[in-house]
Design an enzyme around this catalytic site. Sequence first.
Site, PDB file in Angstrom:
ATOM      1  N   ARG A 273      14.917   3.816  -0.299  1.00 20.06           N
ATOM      2  CA  ARG A 273      15.709   3.506  -1.474  1.00 20.06           C
ATOM      3  C   ARG A 273      14.703   3.399  -2.792  1.00 20.06           C
ATOM      4  O   ARG A 273      13.723   2.691  -2.744  1.00 20.06           O
ATOM      5  CB  ARG A 273      16.662   2.338  -1.215  1.00 20.06           C
ATOM      6  CG  ARG A 273      15.979   0.925  -1.444  1.00 20.06           C
ATOM      7  CD  ARG A 273      15.520   0.173  -0.331  1.00 20.06           C
ATOM      8  NE  ARG A 273      15.694   0.487   1.094  1.00 20.06           N
ATOM      9  CZ  ARG A 273      16.581   0.157   1.973  1.00 20.06           C
ATOM     10  NH1 ARG A 273      17.297  -0.902   1.602  1.00 20.06           N
ATOM     11  NH2 ARG A 273      16.668   0.576   3.039  1.00 20.06           N
TER      12      ARG A 273
ATOM     13  N   ILE B 100       8.395  -0.758   4.704  1.00 20.37           N
ATOM     14  CA  ILE B 100       7.536   0.338   4.788  1.00 20.37           C
ATOM     15  C   ILE B 100       7.571   0.596   3.122  1.00 20.37           C
ATOM     16  O   ILE B 100       8.639   1.003   2.660  1.00 20.37           O
ATOM     17  CB  ILE B 100       8.111   1.616   5.681  1.00 20.37           C
ATOM     18  CG1 ILE B 100       8.074   1.360   6.925  1.00 20.37           C
ATOM     19  CG2 ILE B 100       7.216   2.812   5.350  1.00 20.37           C
ATOM     20  CD1 ILE B 100       8.901   2.469   7.896  1.00 20.37           C
TER      21      ILE B 100
ATOM     22  N   GLY C 235      11.967   1.365  -3.688  1.00 24.56           N
ATOM     23  CA  GLY C 235      10.639   1.790  -3.409  1.00 24.56           C
ATOM     24  C   GLY C 235      10.247   1.666  -2.287  1.00 24.56           C
ATOM     25  O   GLY C 235       8.882   1.302  -1.942  1.00 24.56           O
ATOM     26  N   HIS C 236      10.811   1.486  -1.122  1.00 26.87           N
ATOM     27  CA  HIS C 236      10.630   1.024   0.065  1.00 26.87           C
ATOM     28  C   HIS C 236      11.796   1.255   1.408  1.00 26.87           C
ATOM     29  O   HIS C 236      12.917   1.633   0.778  1.00 26.87           O
ATOM     30  CB  HIS C 236      10.300  -0.508   0.476  1.00 26.87           C
ATOM     31  CG  HIS C 236      11.413  -1.514   0.162  1.00 26.87           C
ATOM     32  ND1 HIS C 236      11.681  -1.630  -1.303  1.00 26.87           N
ATOM     33  CD2 HIS C 236      12.523  -2.003   0.731  1.00 26.87           C
ATOM     34  CE1 HIS C 236      12.944  -2.696  -1.120  1.00 26.87           C
ATOM     35  NE2 HIS C 236      13.237  -2.539   0.040  1.00 26.87           N
ATOM     36  N   SER C 237      11.494   1.171   2.386  1.00 30.19           N
ATOM     37  CA  SER C 237      12.360   1.326   3.597  1.00 30.19           C
ATOM     38  C   SER C 237      12.338  -0.008   4.462  1.00 30.19           C
ATOM     39  O   SER C 237      11.388  -0.565   4.313  1.00 30.19           O
ATOM     40  CB  SER C 237      12.039   2.601   4.327  1.00 30.19           C
ATOM     41  OG  SER C 237      13.027   2.832   5.362  1.00 30.19           O
TER      42      SER C 237
END
Length: 135
Positions: free
Chosen positions: A99, A124, A52-54
Amino acid sequence: MRTNLNDIQLLHIPVIEDTRGNLGVIQKGFLPFDFKRVYYLFDVPSNAFRGGHSHIHQHEIIIALSGSFEVVLQNGTDKKAFLLNKPNLGLHVPTGIWRELQNFSSGSVCLVLASDVFDEADYIRDYDAFLESVK
């Protein structure tokens, strides 16, 4: 600049086969980056989501050491899913890719090789902020 989903690679990790058990080898020069951090996820409930982030700068290799799970990757426009279920396959996730990891099987272990040490400023974590960053 938007990262192309074609930049995502499945890497075949070299395996030394032996009747006593196989040995997977990752050493300097094999990965598209030098890794500085290794971490792993385990005991993840089957209905839980991870990721749940980049990342802004960091690259990662994601490996299913045991069991299976799905990695869903997005670049803000396109989406692609990978089922990881073999310890000799590593999924290279470059920068600028959102992802999410899901559908963990019982007993699964997810190993991650990261190009840098943990730095919260490199993450992020808000999807709308991610979409703004890739415009």
